[in-house]
Design a protein around this motif. Structure first.
Motif, PDB file in Angstrom:
ATOM      1  N   LYS A   5      23.916 -55.281-104.594  1.00 27.23           N
ATOM      2  CA  LYS A   5      23.933 -53.959-105.232  1.00 27.23           C
ATOM      3  C   LYS A   5      24.135 -52.852-104.206  1.00 27.23           C
ATOM      4  CE  LYS A   5      21.067 -54.846-109.269  1.00 27.23           C
ATOM      5  NZ  LYS A   5      19.823 -54.495-109.963  1.00 27.23           N
ATOM      6  N   ILE A   6      23.470 -52.974-103.071  1.00 34.96           N
ATOM      7  CA  ILE A   6      23.614 -51.960-102.019  1.00 34.96           C
ATOM      8  C   ILE A   6      25.039 -51.947-101.491  1.00 34.96           C
ATOM      9  CG2 ILE A   6      22.869 -51.318 -99.693  1.00 34.96           C
ATOM     10  CD1 ILE A   6      20.096 -52.396-100.444  1.00 34.96           C
ATOM     11  N   PHE A   7      25.625 -53.120-101.281  1.00 30.12           N
ATOM     12  CA  PHE A   7      26.999 -53.211-100.785  1.00 30.12           C
ATOM     13  C   PHE A   7      27.985 -52.599-101.784  1.00 30.12           C
ATOM     14  CE2 PHE A   7      30.970 -55.677-100.332  1.00 30.12           C
ATOM     15  CZ  PHE A   7      31.309 -55.276 -99.042  1.00 30.12           C
ATOM     16  N   ILE A   8      27.844 -52.941-103.050  1.00 28.72           N
ATOM     17  CA  ILE A   8      28.747 -52.398-104.078  1.00 28.72           C
ATOM     18  C   ILE A   8      28.553 -50.895-104.211  1.00 28.72           C
ATOM     19  CG2 ILE A   8      29.297 -52.444-106.548  1.00 28.72           C
ATOM     20  CD1 ILE A   8      28.647 -55.429-106.496  1.00 28.72           C
ATOM     21  N   LEU A   9      27.315 -50.426-104.094  1.00 32.15           N
ATOM     22  CA  LEU A   9      27.046 -48.995-104.186  1.00 32.15           C
ATOM     23  C   LEU A   9      27.690 -48.236-103.023  1.00 32.15           C
ATOM     24  CD1 LEU A   9      25.545 -46.985-105.984  1.00 32.15           C
ATOM     25  CD2 LEU A   9      23.565 -47.282-104.529  1.00 32.15           C
ATOM     26  N   ILE A  11      30.419 -49.197-101.351  1.00 26.69           N
ATOM     27  CA  ILE A  11      31.864 -49.203-101.599  1.00 26.69           C
ATOM     28  C   ILE A  11      32.217 -48.171-102.671  1.00 26.69           C
ATOM     29  CG2 ILE A  11      33.768 -50.578-102.530  1.00 26.69           C
ATOM     30  CD1 ILE A  11      32.574 -52.984-101.156  1.00 26.69           C
ATOM     31  N   GLN A  12      31.380 -48.069-103.709  1.00 24.93           N
ATOM     32  CA  GLN A  12      31.635 -47.092-104.768  1.00 24.93           C
ATOM     33  C   GLN A  12      31.549 -45.671-104.228  1.00 24.93           C
ATOM     34  OE1 GLN A  12      28.819 -46.913-107.977  1.00 24.93           O
ATOM     35  NE2 GLN A  12      30.378 -46.229-109.405  1.00 24.93           N
ATOM     36  N   PHE A  13      30.579 -45.399-103.393  1.00 26.53           N
ATOM     37  CA  PHE A  13      30.425 -44.066-102.809  1.00 26.53           C
ATOM     38  C   PHE A  13      31.624 -43.703-101.941  1.00 26.53           C
ATOM     39  CE2 PHE A  13      28.778 -41.279 -99.418  1.00 26.53           C
ATOM     40  CZ  PHE A  13      28.397 -40.190-100.190  1.00 26.53           C
ATOM     41  N   LEU A  14      32.052 -44.636-101.096  1.00 30.96           N
ATOM     42  CA  LEU A  14      33.191 -44.368-100.226  1.00 30.96           C
ATOM     43  C   LEU A  14      34.493 -44.206-101.016  1.00 30.96           C
ATOM     44  CD1 LEU A  14      32.396 -46.768 -97.247  1.00 30.96           C
ATOM     45  CD2 LEU A  14      32.162 -44.275 -97.335  1.00 30.96           C
ATOM     46  N   SER A  15      34.672 -45.009-102.058  1.00 27.69           N
ATOM     47  CA  SER A  15      35.882 -44.865-102.871  1.00 27.69           C
ATOM     48  C   SER A  15      35.867 -43.556-103.649  1.00 27.69           C
ATOM     49  CB  SER A  15      36.052 -46.055-103.816  1.00 27.69           C
ATOM     50  OG  SER A  15      35.013 -46.086-104.766  1.00 27.69           O
ATOM     51  N   ALA A  16      34.692 -43.102-104.086  1.00 21.43           N
ATOM     52  CA  ALA A  16      34.602 -41.811-104.770  1.00 21.43           C
ATOM     53  C   ALA A  16      34.980 -40.671-103.829  1.00 21.43           C
ATOM     54  CB  ALA A  16      33.204 -41.602-105.326  1.00 21.43           C
ATOM     55  N   ALA A  61      44.804 -46.725-106.338  1.00 23.12           N
ATOM     56  CA  ALA A  61      44.112 -47.889-105.771  1.00 23.12           C
ATOM     57  C   ALA A  61      42.620 -47.608-105.593  1.00 23.12           C
ATOM     58  CB  ALA A  61      44.739 -48.277-104.437  1.00 23.12           C
ATOM     59  N   LEU A  62      42.285 -46.433-105.068  1.00 28.72           N
ATOM     60  CA  LEU A  62      40.868 -46.104-104.884  1.00 28.72           C
ATOM     61  C   LEU A  62      40.155 -45.887-106.217  1.00 28.72           C
ATOM     62  CD1 LEU A  62      40.790 -43.794-101.730  1.00 28.72           C
ATOM     63  CD2 LEU A  62      39.898 -46.092-101.984  1.00 28.72           C
ATOM     64  N   ALA A  63      40.858 -45.344-107.195  1.00 31.69           N
ATOM     65  CA  ALA A  63      40.255 -45.184-108.522  1.00 31.69           C
ATOM     66  C   ALA A  63      39.977 -46.548-109.149  1.00 31.69           C
ATOM     67  CB  ALA A  63      41.162 -44.354-109.418  1.00 31.69           C
ATOM     68  N   THR A  64      40.881 -47.507-108.940  1.00 32.13           N
ATOM     69  CA  THR A  64      40.667 -48.861-109.447  1.00 32.13           C
ATOM     70  C   THR A  64      39.447 -49.503-108.783  1.00 32.13           C
ATOM     71  OG1 THR A  64      43.037 -49.086-109.843  1.00 32.13           O
ATOM     72  CG2 THR A  64      41.743 -51.113-109.773  1.00 32.13           C
ATOM     73  N   VAL A  65      39.316 -49.329-107.481  1.00 36.04           N
ATOM     74  CA  VAL A  65      38.152 -49.859-106.760  1.00 36.04           C
ATOM     75  C   VAL A  65      36.872 -49.212-107.286  1.00 36.04           C
ATOM     76  CG1 VAL A  65      37.014 -49.914-104.493  1.00 36.04           C
ATOM     77  CG2 VAL A  65      39.431 -50.468-104.693  1.00 36.04           C
ATOM     78  N   PHE A  66      36.922 -47.898-107.545  1.00 37.44           N
ATOM     79  CA  PHE A  66      35.753 -47.187-108.062  1.00 37.44           C
ATOM     80  C   PHE A  66      35.327 -47.735-109.419  1.00 37.44           C
ATOM     81  CE2 PHE A  66      33.900 -43.759-110.578  1.00 37.44           C
ATOM     82  CZ  PHE A  66      32.851 -43.381-109.777  1.00 37.44           C
ATOM     83  N   PHE A  67      36.287 -47.953-110.321  1.00 42.05           N
ATOM     84  CA  PHE A  67      35.947 -48.451-111.658  1.00 42.05           C
ATOM     85  C   PHE A  67      35.457 -49.899-111.613  1.00 42.05           C
ATOM     86  CE2 PHE A  67      38.769 -44.975-113.230  1.00 42.05           C
ATOM     87  CZ  PHE A  67      37.768 -44.274-113.875  1.00 42.05           C
ATOM     88  N   ILE A  68      36.015 -50.711-110.735  1.00 43.82           N
ATOM     89  CA  ILE A  68      35.540 -52.091-110.601  1.00 43.82           C
ATOM     90  C   ILE A  68      34.102 -52.107-110.084  1.00 43.82           C
ATOM     91  CG2 ILE A  68      35.851 -54.215-109.265  1.00 43.82           C
ATOM     92  CD1 ILE A  68      38.875 -53.768-109.540  1.00 43.82           C
TER      93      ILE A  68
END
Length: 116
Positions: A5-9, A11-16, A61-68
Protein backbone atom coordinates in the motif's frame (compact mmCIF):
# COMPACT_ATOMS: atom_id res chain seq x y z
CA UNK A 1 -0.13 -0.26 6.61
CA UNK A 2 1.43 -2.88 4.39
CA UNK A 3 4.47 -2.24 2.23
CA UNK A 4 2.46 -2.75 -0.97
CA UNK A 5 0.00 0.00 0.00
CA UNK A 6 2.81 2.41 0.84
CA UNK A 7 4.58 1.65 -2.45
CA UNK A 8 1.41 2.13 -4.52
CA UNK A 9 0.60 5.32 -2.61
CA UNK A 10 4.06 6.74 -3.39
CA UNK A 11 3.69 5.91 -7.09
CA UNK A 12 0.23 7.51 -7.09
CA UNK A 13 1.55 10.67 -5.44
CA UNK A 14 4.44 10.99 -7.90
CA UNK A 15 2.20 10.35 -10.91
CA UNK A 16 -0.27 12.97 -9.66
CA UNK A 17 2.52 15.53 -9.39
CA UNK A 18 3.73 14.56 -12.86
CA UNK A 19 0.28 14.98 -14.40
CA UNK A 20 -0.09 18.39 -12.76
CA UNK A 21 3.31 19.49 -14.05
CA UNK A 22 2.73 18.22 -17.57
CA UNK A 23 -0.69 19.85 -17.81
CA UNK A 24 0.78 23.17 -16.69
CA UNK A 25 3.56 22.87 -19.29
CA UNK A 26 1.17 22.36 -22.17
CA UNK A 27 0.14 25.37 -24.20
CA UNK A 28 -3.27 25.99 -25.66
CA UNK A 29 -4.09 25.45 -29.34
CA UNK A 30 -2.07 27.73 -31.61
CA UNK A 31 0.74 28.36 -29.11
CA UNK A 32 4.06 26.66 -29.78
CA UNK A 33 6.39 25.23 -27.14
CA UNK A 34 9.14 27.44 -28.54
CA UNK A 35 7.32 30.48 -27.19
CA UNK A 36 7.77 29.13 -23.66
CA UNK A 37 11.54 28.74 -24.19
CA UNK A 38 11.89 32.14 -25.87
CA UNK A 39 12.73 30.92 -29.37
CA UNK A 40 11.02 29.43 -32.36
CA UNK A 41 13.16 26.30 -32.65
CA UNK A 42 11.22 23.91 -30.44
CA UNK A 43 11.18 21.22 -33.14
CA UNK A 44 14.77 20.25 -32.36
CA UNK A 45 14.01 19.95 -28.65
CA UNK A 46 11.29 17.27 -28.91
CA UNK A 47 11.94 15.91 -32.39
CA UNK A 48 10.00 16.21 -35.63
CA UNK A 49 6.59 15.45 -34.10
CA UNK A 50 6.74 18.51 -31.84
CA UNK A 51 6.11 19.12 -28.21
CA UNK A 52 2.33 18.70 -28.21
CA UNK A 53 2.54 15.04 -29.18
CA UNK A 54 5.24 14.29 -26.57
CA UNK A 55 3.50 16.14 -23.74
CA UNK A 56 0.08 14.70 -24.51
CA UNK A 57 1.43 11.15 -24.62
CA UNK A 58 3.37 11.62 -21.39
CA UNK A 59 0.28 13.10 -19.71
CA UNK A 60 -1.87 10.19 -20.88
CA UNK A 61 0.70 7.67 -19.62
CA UNK A 62 0.95 9.27 -16.18
CA UNK A 63 -2.83 9.60 -15.94
CA UNK A 64 -3.13 5.88 -16.72
CA UNK A 65 -0.60 5.06 -13.98
CA UNK A 66 -2.55 7.30 -11.57
CA UNK A 67 -5.87 5.55 -12.28
CA UNK A 68 -4.31 2.08 -12.00
CA UNK A 69 -2.83 3.02 -8.62
CA UNK A 70 -6.20 4.38 -7.51
CA UNK A 71 -7.94 1.14 -8.44
CA UNK A 72 -5.25 -0.93 -6.72
CA UNK A 73 -5.53 1.11 -3.52
CA UNK A 74 -9.31 0.84 -3.49
CA UNK A 75 -9.06 -2.92 -4.00
CA UNK A 76 -6.49 -3.34 -1.23
CA UNK A 77 -8.42 -1.08 1.13
CA UNK A 78 -11.78 -2.78 0.62
CA UNK A 79 -10.50 -6.36 0.63
CA UNK A 80 -11.45 -7.58 4.11
CA UNK A 81 -14.04 -9.94 5.52
CA UNK A 82 -17.38 -8.43 6.47
CA UNK A 83 -20.08 -9.83 8.75
CA UNK A 84 -23.39 -10.54 7.07
CA UNK A 85 -25.32 -8.96 9.96
CA UNK A 86 -23.41 -5.68 9.77
CA UNK A 87 -21.90 -3.81 12.68
CA UNK A 88 -24.56 -4.88 15.20
CA UNK A 89 -24.07 -8.55 14.36
CA UNK A 90 -20.44 -8.33 15.44
CA UNK A 91 -21.37 -7.25 18.99
CA UNK A 92 -21.33 -10.11 21.46
CA UNK A 93 -22.88 -10.00 24.93
CA UNK A 94 -20.57 -10.17 27.89
CA UNK A 95 -20.38 -13.59 29.56
CA UNK A 96 -21.85 -12.35 32.88
CA UNK A 97 -24.93 -10.71 31.36
CA UNK A 98 -28.00 -12.82 30.69
CA UNK A 99 -30.01 -12.28 27.55
CA UNK A 100 -33.77 -11.55 27.88
CA UNK A 101 -34.65 -14.84 26.12
CA UNK A 102 -32.59 -16.82 28.62
CA UNK A 103 -34.29 -15.10 31.56
CA UNK A 104 -37.76 -16.00 30.24
CA UNK A 105 -36.86 -19.65 29.76
CA UNK A 106 -35.72 -20.09 33.37
CA UNK A 107 -38.37 -21.53 35.64
CA UNK A 108 -38.99 -19.61 38.86
CA UNK A 109 -37.70 -21.29 41.99
CA UNK A 110 -40.09 -22.92 44.48
CA UNK A 111 -39.63 -20.31 47.19
CA UNK A 112 -40.02 -17.19 45.04
CA UNK A 113 -42.62 -14.48 45.39
CA UNK A 114 -43.43 -14.49 41.66
CA UNK A 115 -46.92 -15.86 40.99
CA UNK A 116 -47.44 -18.40 38.22
Amino acid sequence: MSIAKIFILCIQFLSALGVIGLVLLQQGKGAEMGAAFGSGSAGSLFGVTGSANFLSRATAALATVFFICTLALSFLGAHHAQNAAGALGAMKPSPGAATPAAEQERAPSAGSDVPE
